[in-house]
Design a protein around this motif. Structure first.
Motif, PDB file in Angstrom:
ATOM      1  N   PRO A  79       0.812  -1.232   0.000  1.00 18.16           N
ATOM      2  CA  PRO A  79       0.000   0.000   0.000  1.00 18.16           C
ATOM      3  C   PRO A  79       0.843   1.279   0.000  1.00 18.16           C
ATOM      4  O   PRO A  79       0.498   2.246  -0.684  1.00 18.16           O
ATOM      5  N   VAL A  80       1.939   1.288   0.729  1.00 15.95           N
ATOM      6  CA  VAL A  80       2.817   2.479   0.741  1.00 15.95           C
ATOM      7  C   VAL A  80       3.443   2.673  -0.630  1.00 15.95           C
ATOM      8  O   VAL A  80       3.533   3.799  -1.137  1.00 15.95           O
ATOM      9  N   GLU A  81       3.863   1.582  -1.270  1.00 18.66           N
ATOM     10  CA  GLU A  81       4.467   1.679  -2.603  1.00 18.66           C
ATOM     11  C   GLU A  81       3.435   2.136  -3.631  1.00 18.66           C
ATOM     12  O   GLU A  81       3.763   2.909  -4.535  1.00 18.66           O
ATOM     13  N   GLN A  82       2.197   1.715  -3.487  1.00 17.56           N
ATOM     14  CA  GLN A  82       1.140   2.167  -4.394  1.00 17.56           C
ATOM     15  C   GLN A  82       0.883   3.661  -4.238  1.00 17.56           C
ATOM     16  O   GLN A  82       0.716   4.377  -5.234  1.00 17.56           O
ATOM     17  N   ARG A  83       0.878   4.155  -2.992  1.00 21.79           N
ATOM     18  CA  ARG A  83       0.706   5.599  -2.777  1.00 21.79           C
ATOM     19  C   ARG A  83       1.903   6.371  -3.323  1.00 21.79           C
ATOM     20  O   ARG A  83       1.751   7.475  -3.849  1.00 21.79           O
ATOM     21  N   LEU A  84       3.092   5.795  -3.209  1.00 21.87           N
ATOM     22  CA  LEU A  84       4.296   6.426  -3.746  1.00 21.87           C
ATOM     23  C   LEU A  84       4.224   6.528  -5.263  1.00 21.87           C
ATOM     24  O   LEU A  84       4.512   7.579  -5.839  1.00 21.87           O
ATOM     25  N   LEU A  85       3.811   5.457  -5.935  1.00 15.61           N
ATOM     26  CA  LEU A  85       3.678   5.478  -7.387  1.00 15.61           C
ATOM     27  C   LEU A  85       2.648   6.513  -7.836  1.00 15.61           C
ATOM     28  O   LEU A  85       2.842   7.189  -8.847  1.00 15.61           O
ATOM     29  N   ALA A  86       1.573   6.653  -7.076  1.00  9.21           N
ATOM     30  CA  ALA A  86       0.538   7.626  -7.430  1.00  9.21           C
ATOM     31  C   ALA A  86       1.008   9.058  -7.196  1.00  9.21           C
ATOM     32  O   ALA A  86       0.543   9.983  -7.870  1.00  9.21           O
ATOM     33  N   ALA A  87       1.929   9.266  -6.267  1.00 11.48           N
ATOM     34  CA  ALA A  87       2.370  10.622  -5.915  1.00 11.48           C
ATOM     35  C   ALA A  87       3.452  11.159  -6.840  1.00 11.48           C
ATOM     36  O   ALA A  87       3.617  12.374  -6.955  1.00 11.48           O
ATOM     37  N   ILE A  88       4.206  10.286  -7.519  1.00  5.33           N
ATOM     38  CA  ILE A  88       5.273  10.750  -8.415  1.00  5.33           C
ATOM     39  C   ILE A  88       4.630  11.239  -9.713  1.00  5.33           C
ATOM     40  O   ILE A  88       3.805  10.543 -10.293  1.00  5.33           O
ATOM     41  N   PRO A  89       4.984  12.447 -10.189  1.00  8.88           N
ATOM     42  CA  PRO A  89       4.397  12.968 -11.427  1.00  8.88           C
ATOM     43  C   PRO A  89       4.692  12.036 -12.609  1.00  8.88           C
ATOM     44  O   PRO A  89       5.832  11.602 -12.797  1.00  8.88           O
ATOM     45  N   PRO A  90       3.676  11.720 -13.422  1.00  6.72           N
ATOM     46  CA  PRO A  90       3.871  10.750 -14.498  1.00  6.72           C
ATOM     47  C   PRO A  90       4.646  11.279 -15.698  1.00  6.72           C
ATOM     48  O   PRO A  90       5.189  10.506 -16.465  1.00  6.72           O
ATOM     49  N   ARG A  91       4.741  12.560 -15.886  1.00  3.59           N
ATOM     50  CA  ARG A  91       5.355  13.109 -17.096  1.00  3.59           C
ATOM     51  C   ARG A  91       6.814  13.505 -16.930  1.00  3.59           C
ATOM     52  O   ARG A  91       7.331  14.297 -17.693  1.00  3.59           O
ATOM     53  N   GLY A  92       7.491  13.025 -15.923  1.00  3.09           N
ATOM     54  CA  GLY A  92       8.913  13.288 -15.793  1.00  3.09           C
ATOM     55  C   GLY A  92       9.281  14.496 -14.963  1.00  3.09           C
ATOM     56  O   GLY A  92      10.440  14.861 -14.889  1.00  3.09           O
ATOM     57  N   GLY A  93       8.324  15.131 -14.317  1.00  3.09           N
ATOM     58  CA  GLY A  93       8.629  16.269 -13.459  1.00  3.09           C
ATOM     59  C   GLY A  93       9.174  15.807 -12.117  1.00  3.09           C
ATOM     60  O   GLY A  93       8.785  14.755 -11.609  1.00  3.09           O
ATOM     61  N   TYR A  94      10.095  16.567 -11.561  1.00  2.51           N
ATOM     62  CA  TYR A  94      10.677  16.214 -10.267  1.00  2.51           C
ATOM     63  C   TYR A  94       9.725  16.553  -9.126  1.00  2.51           C
ATOM     64  O   TYR A  94       8.961  17.509  -9.212  1.00  2.51           O
ATOM     65  N   ILE A  95       9.793  15.773  -8.050  1.00  2.00           N
ATOM     66  CA  ILE A  95       9.077  16.052  -6.811  1.00  2.00           C
ATOM     67  C   ILE A  95      10.067  15.805  -5.674  1.00  2.00           C
ATOM     68  O   ILE A  95      10.838  14.845  -5.715  1.00  2.00           O
ATOM     69  N   THR A  96      10.084  16.668  -4.681  1.00  2.00           N
ATOM     70  CA  THR A  96      11.044  16.526  -3.588  1.00  2.00           C
ATOM     71  C   THR A  96      10.579  15.464  -2.598  1.00  2.00           C
ATOM     72  O   THR A  96       9.395  15.126  -2.537  1.00  2.00           O
ATOM     73  N   SER A  97      11.522  14.976  -1.828  1.00  2.00           N
ATOM     74  CA  SER A  97      11.197  13.935  -0.850  1.00  2.00           C
ATOM     75  C   SER A  97      10.279  14.470   0.248  1.00  2.00           C
ATOM     76  O   SER A  97       9.422  13.737   0.748  1.00  2.00           O
ATOM     77  N   THR A  98      10.407  15.746   0.606  1.00  2.00           N
ATOM     78  CA  THR A  98       9.520  16.297   1.636  1.00  2.00           C
ATOM     79  C   THR A  98       8.083  16.368   1.139  1.00  2.00           C
ATOM     80  O   THR A  98       7.147  16.097   1.897  1.00  2.00           O
ATOM     81  N   SER A  99       7.885  16.697  -0.132  1.00  2.00           N
ATOM     82  CA  SER A  99       6.535  16.696  -0.699  1.00  2.00           C
ATOM     83  C   SER A  99       5.979  15.281  -0.779  1.00  2.00           C
ATOM     84  O   SER A  99       4.792  15.057  -0.531  1.00  2.00           O
ATOM     85  N   LEU A 100       6.825  14.326  -1.137  1.00  2.00           N
ATOM     86  CA  LEU A 100       6.389  12.933  -1.191  1.00  2.00           C
ATOM     87  C   LEU A 100       5.988  12.419   0.180  1.00  2.00           C
ATOM     88  O   LEU A 100       5.006  11.684   0.314  1.00  2.00           O
ATOM     89  N   ILE A 101       6.748  12.794   1.194  1.00  2.00           N
ATOM     90  CA  ILE A 101       6.419  12.356   2.561  1.00  2.00           C
ATOM     91  C   ILE A 101       5.033  12.851   2.950  1.00  2.00           C
ATOM     92  O   ILE A 101       4.227  12.109   3.513  1.00  2.00           O
ATOM     93  N   LYS A 102       4.727  14.103   2.616  1.00  2.00           N
ATOM     94  CA  LYS A 102       3.414  14.655   2.948  1.00  2.00           C
ATOM     95  C   LYS A 102       2.293  13.956   2.188  1.00  2.00           C
ATOM     96  O   LYS A 102       1.202  13.774   2.719  1.00  2.00           O
ATOM     97  N   LYS A 103       2.556  13.553   0.938  1.00  2.00           N
ATOM     98  CA  LYS A 103       1.526  12.883   0.145  1.00  2.00           C
ATOM     99  C   LYS A 103       1.372  11.412   0.526  1.00  2.00           C
ATOM    100  O   LYS A 103       0.255  10.910   0.621  1.00  2.00           O
ATOM    101  N   VAL A 104       2.485  10.724   0.732  1.00  3.51           N
ATOM    102  CA  VAL A 104       2.431   9.282   1.004  1.00  3.51           C
ATOM    103  C   VAL A 104       1.958   9.010   2.423  1.00  3.51           C
ATOM    104  O   VAL A 104       1.146   8.122   2.659  1.00  3.51           O
TER     105      VAL A 104
END
Length: 106
Positions: A18-43
């Motif tokens: 489930p955590v990996e699924q939320r991580l996959l959903a949180a990463i932008p699909p078109r190649g844009g970068y996202i920071t780890s702090t933003s990912l932590i808040k989303k995941v």
């Protein structure tokens, strides 16, 4: 220490937690970068573990390995860690290897 990830019984692809699924959903699909702090808040929106950054880095490595094993054309690219600065993560399309037939056609 290396950990061998095995495939689930009677399945051709590896399943994601489930955590990996939320991580996959949180990463932008078109190649844009996202920071780890933003990912932590989303995941970890509901319950953030004490060592959330370490848990996220482990999940990123696990997802990258599972994508490779499943033969997914995407791969995860991440920037280098630089002290207290957050890393950035993005999806990149995996390049296909040139075959002899393709090279002969050129």
């Amino acid at each position: 220490m290396t950990r061998k990830i095995t495939r689930a019984k009677n399945r051709k692809i590896m399943t994601f937690s489930p955590v990996e699924q939320r991580l996959l959903a949180a990463i932008p699909p078109r190649g844009g970068y996202i920071t780890s702090t933003s990912l932590i808040k989303k995941v970890y929106a509901d319950e953030m573990p004490f060592h959330a950054r370490n848990s996220l880095n482990t999940a990123i490595r696990s997802v990258a390995l599972k994508l490779m094993i499943n033969g997914d054309p995407r791969r995860i690219e991440r920037t280098r860690q630089a002290g207290p600065h957050p890393i950035s993560i993005r999806f990149v399309r995996r390049r296909r290897r040139a075959t002899a037939a393709a090279m002969a056609a050129e």
